[in-house]
Motif scaffolding. Structure first.
Motif, PDB file in Angstrom:
ATOM      1  N   CYS A  99       0.107 -12.684   3.193  1.00  0.00           N
ATOM      2  CA  CYS A  99       0.852 -11.424   3.226  1.00  0.00           C
ATOM      3  C   CYS A  99       1.700 -11.371   1.962  1.00  0.00           C
ATOM      4  CB  CYS A  99       1.726 -11.349   4.481  1.00  0.00           C
ATOM      5  SG  CYS A  99       2.759  -9.867   4.579  1.00  0.00           S
ATOM      6  N   LYS A 100       1.423 -10.397   1.100  1.00  0.00           N
ATOM      7  CA  LYS A 100       2.108 -10.313  -0.185  1.00  0.00           C
ATOM      8  C   LYS A 100       2.801  -8.959  -0.354  1.00  0.00           C
ATOM      9  CE  LYS A 100       0.969 -14.348  -1.892  1.00  0.00           C
ATOM     10  NZ  LYS A 100       0.184 -14.489  -3.112  1.00  0.00           N
ATOM     11  N   HIS A 101       4.011  -9.004  -0.893  1.00  0.00           N
ATOM     12  CA  HIS A 101       4.749  -7.792  -1.245  1.00  0.00           C
ATOM     13  C   HIS A 101       4.223  -7.323  -2.602  1.00  0.00           C
ATOM     14  CE1 HIS A 101       8.877  -6.048  -2.719  1.00  0.00           C
ATOM     15  NE2 HIS A 101       7.974  -5.101  -2.508  1.00  0.00           N
ATOM     16  N   VAL A 102       3.508  -6.189  -2.617  1.00  0.00           N
ATOM     17  CA  VAL A 102       2.816  -5.771  -3.838  1.00  0.00           C
ATOM     18  C   VAL A 102       3.290  -4.431  -4.396  1.00  0.00           C
ATOM     19  CG1 VAL A 102       0.731  -7.078  -3.271  1.00  0.00           C
ATOM     20  CG2 VAL A 102       0.938  -4.696  -2.521  1.00  0.00           C
ATOM     21  N   ALA A 103       4.099  -3.681  -3.639  1.00  0.00           N
ATOM     22  CA  ALA A 103       4.507  -2.361  -4.138  1.00  0.00           C
ATOM     23  C   ALA A 103       5.804  -1.918  -3.475  1.00  0.00           C
ATOM     24  CB  ALA A 103       3.409  -1.328  -3.888  1.00  0.00           C
TER      25      ALA A 103
END
Length: 347
Positions: A260-264
Motif C-alpha cells: 500500500c503506497k501513498h502515490v498522490a
C-alpha cells in the motif's frame, strides 16, 4: 439490504494476439470492477465466438494464430484465473462462425453483491490522499487501451506486450481486504486499474491531483515516466481516503501481504500534475480533460429489412453436422463450477 452488481467486458483483441493472458485478464477485469465498488463476486460466465477450430494450420490467415490454438489456450487462461481466485464459472459457451476469423469474441461476465451499509461513496477534498494497493507496475499492458482499437494487421502478434498479465492470488488478497466493513467505509472513492493505468485510474478520482510517479512500486527498474503513467499492470486499486488514514490502510494491507503506497495528493489547483524524478512531466487543465476530446458523428443508412422470414430447410444430418450443436461438456469441465459453494443449478 444488498446491492447487486453485474459486469461484463470483452477482451477480443488481447485474446486474439495472446490467448492465455488476454482471456485471463478478461475475467480479472470483470472481477475488479465490482470489487472497486466494494462488492464480492460470486459467479462468472464465459461466452466466446471463434471460427472453426478444426481448420488446418496451412489455412491460417497470415499474421494470425490458428483457431485451434486460440480456442484451447484462451479457455485455459480464463479458467486458470477463475480457478485460482476461487470464482465459480457456471455457464461456458462457445459459438462457431466464419465471421470470427477476422477477430475472436471473448466475453467475461460476473455477478457480485455487497451489503448496502458497507458501501460508501464520498467526495474528494483538498488534503485527501490517493493510495495504490496491490500489484506492482511493469511494462505489461502499455498501449493496451489504444491497441484494442487499432486495425488488426499481419504485425499484430508482435504487439503482445500490450496484453496485461494476470495475477489471481494478488487479486484474491484485495478481495479479502475489501471484506472488512470497517475499512471499506473509510474509502471515499475507489478505482481499479484498467485501460490507461495511473493516468486514468488515479487521474479521474479528483478534479485536482499531484501524482508522484516515483512512489509507485515497480516490478523492475528501467521504467520511464510515460510507462509508469500508462502501464496497465493488473491487480491494482487506487483509493481516496483522508490523510489521517494512511497508517491504518498500510497496516490492514500488510495483514493480507499487500503493498500500500501513498502515490498522490488531492489539491485545489484545477490541474492534473504528474512528477517523475524531480520534473513535472504532465500538467493539464482539468477543464481541458473534461471536454473528452473532439466530438465525432457519422451518418448511417439502414436498408430495407422487410420480407418474409426464411424457413429452415436444413436436414437433420446437416443440423447434427453443425459444430454449434456438438457437446461442449469438455470445454465446460475445464472451469470449476463448484468453488465457493455458491452454485445451485449446474449448466
Amino acid at each position: 439490504e444488498w446491492l447487486v452488481m453485474f459486469k461484463n467486458e470483452t477482451h477480443n483483441h488481447p485474446t486474439e494476439i495472446e490467448p492465455f493472458g488476454g482471456a485471463a485478464t478478461c475475467l480479472g477485469g470483470c472481477i475488479r470492477d465490482p470489487l472497486s465498488g466494494r462488492s464480492y463476486v460470486y459467479q462468472a460466465m464465459r461466452v466466446t465466438g471463434a471460427a472453426d477450430p478444426r481448420t488446418p494450420f496451412a489455412e491460417t490467415l497470415p499474421g494470425k494464430l490458428p483457431q485451434k490454438k486460440i480456442c484451447q489456450v484462451a479457455a485455459k487462461g480464463y479458467s486458470s484465473y477463475g480457478n485460482q481466485i476461487g470464482l465459480a464459472t457456471g455457464q461456458v459457451a462457445e459459438v462457431y462462425h466464419p465471421g470470427y476469423v477476422a477477430k475472436r469474441l471473448e466475453i467475461g461476465a460476473v455477478v457480485a453483491a455487497a451489503p448496502r451499509d458497507q458501501v460508501f461513496r464520498g467526495a474528494p477534498s483538498p488534503g485527501d490522499v490517493i493510495l495504490l494497493i496491490g500489484g506492482r507496475t511493469g511494462r505489461d499492458g502499455v498501449g493496451g487501451a489504444t491497441g484494442s482499437s487499432k486495425e488488426h494487421t499481419d504485425t499484430a502478434l508482435e504487439n503482445s506486450a500490450e496484453v496485461q498479465k494476470g495475477d489471481a492470488p494478488t487479486e484474491r488478497k484485495i478481495q479479502r481486504l475489501f471484506r472488512n466493513p470497517e475499512l471499506t467505509k473509510k474509502i471515499k472513492i475507489c478505482n481499479d486499474f484498467g485501460a490507461g493505468g495511473i493516468s486514468v485510474a488515479i487521474g479521474e478520482i479528483a478534479p485536482s491531483l499531484v501524482i508522484d510517479l516515483d512512489a509507485v512500486s515497480k516490478k523492475y527498474d528501467g521504467l520511464d515516466g510515460t510507462e509508469l503513467a500508462i502501464s496497465e499492470s493488473q491487480e491494482r486499486m487506487a483509493i481516496c481516503v483522508d490523510s489521517s488514514e494512511i497508517a491504518y490502510f498500510i497496516a490492514e494491507s500488510d495483514k493480507e501481504n499487500l503493498e500500500c503506497k501513498h502515490v498522490a495528493n488531492v489539491t485545489d489547483s484545477g490541474r492534473l500534475v504528474m512528477n517523475w524524478r524531480g520534473k513535472t512531466i504532465v500538467d493539464l487543465s482539468r477543464a481541458f480533460l473534461d471536454t473528452n476530446g473532439v466530438q465525432q458523428s457519422t451518418r448511417i443508412h439502414v436498408g430495407d429489412i422487410s420480407g418474409s422470414p426464411s424457413t429452415n430447410t436444413k436436414s437433420l444430418v446437416d443440423t447434427l453436422s453443425d459444430l454449434n450443436v456438438c457437446s461442449q461438456k469438455g470445454l465446460g469441465e475445464i472451469f470449476d463450477g463448484s468453488v465457493g459453494a455458491g452454485t445451485v443449478l449446474w449448466p
